[in-house]
Design a protein around this motif. Structure first.
Motif, short mmCIF file in Angstrom:
data_model
loop_
_atom_site.label_atom_id
_atom_site.label_comp_id
_atom_site.label_asym_id
_atom_site.label_seq_id
_atom_site.Cartn_x
_atom_site.Cartn_y
_atom_site.Cartn_z
N ASN A 26 0.81 -1.21 0.00
CA ASN A 26 0.00 0.00 0.00
C ASN A 26 0.85 1.26 0.00
O ASN A 26 0.38 2.32 -0.44
CB ASN A 26 -0.91 0.03 1.23
CG ASN A 26 -2.32 -0.33 0.89
OD1 ASN A 26 -2.88 0.17 -0.08
ND2 ASN A 26 -2.91 -1.21 1.67
N PRO A 74 -4.63 1.23 -3.54
CA PRO A 74 -5.21 0.16 -2.73
C PRO A 74 -5.59 -1.09 -3.53
O PRO A 74 -5.31 -2.21 -3.08
CB PRO A 74 -6.44 0.81 -2.11
CG PRO A 74 -6.09 2.26 -2.04
CD PRO A 74 -5.26 2.53 -3.27
N ALA A 81 -2.36 -2.75 -4.61
CA ALA A 81 -1.69 -3.29 -3.43
C ALA A 81 -2.34 -4.60 -2.98
O ALA A 81 -1.64 -5.54 -2.59
CB ALA A 81 -1.72 -2.27 -2.29
N GLN A 82 -3.66 -4.66 -3.00
CA GLN A 82 -4.36 -5.90 -2.63
C GLN A 82 -3.96 -7.04 -3.58
O GLN A 82 -3.67 -8.15 -3.14
CB GLN A 82 -5.88 -5.68 -2.68
CG GLN A 82 -6.72 -6.93 -2.53
CD GLN A 82 -6.71 -7.49 -1.13
OE1 GLN A 82 -6.24 -6.86 -0.19
NE2 GLN A 82 -7.22 -8.69 -0.97
#
Length: 191
Positions: free
Chosen positions: A30, A35, A38-39
């Motif tokens: 992150n 987001p 990053a996930q």
């Protein structure tokens, strides 16, 4: 270690939760990505770790490269399938279970004795990935090693106990926080 604004007004003590390693990896991604990306990068990291650990397990069990590939694929895909059932990202990081089973297989095959240091660290990494991995990984390791090494049971149990002692030392901050909250709860009449 207490974050006040998460569960208002009480806050939350980070020592009372599990899944620190997947959360840390997701948080690190992150910092450098959006987001959503990053996930996905956190999931890819988990997949890579699961592939690596699955391949190691396959190599411990067989000389056949097909077995290596199948165990790698199994450990990479099973958490992804389970993740579709609305589980936490911690369940996606299953690699410590494969590493614990690999360690047990190597001990049973007499490639090496139980290393209390390696076992303690593997169990701690399993806890950092999720309490279920610690519990079930430890059970799997124990059963495989005890049932597979009846002729050297005393040595295996003694060395494994030393590994569990190291784990207990590493878990001390987490266990103390749990005991403190349990005492506080019982003072207020809660079970």
């Amino acid at each position: 270690i207490r974050i006040r604004d998460i569960v208002w007004p009480y806050g939350i003590d980070l020592r009372l939760i599990d899944g620190h390693l997947p959360t840390l990896i997701g948080g690190a991604w992150n910092v450098v990505a959006s987001p959503l990306l990053a996930q996905n990068l956190a999931l890819l990291t988990g997949t890579a770790l699961n592939l690596w650990a699955g391949r190691r397990l396959g190599k411990a069990c067989s000389d056949d490269r097909l077995v290596w590939a199948l165990t790698a694929i199994a450990f990479a895909t099973a958490p992804a399938i389970a993740a579709r059932l609305e589980v936490h990202i911690t369940m996606y990081y299953a690699f410590p279970a494969a590493l614990l089973i690999e360690e047990a297989v190597r001990v049973v095959h007499r490639e090496r004795p139980v290393s209390w240091l390696r076992l303690g660290i593997l169990l701690f990494v399993a806890f950092l990935c999720g309490i279920y991995l610690l519990v079930f990984g430890a059970i799997a390791f124990g059963l495989i090693v005890v049932l597979g090494s009846p002729d050297r049971l005393a040595s295996v149990v003694l060395r494994s106990a030393a590994g569990v002692a190291l784990l207990t030392l590493l878990l001390a901050p987490f266990l103390l926080a749990r005991l403190q909250i349990d005492r506080a709860e019982s003072r207020f009449g809660r079970s």
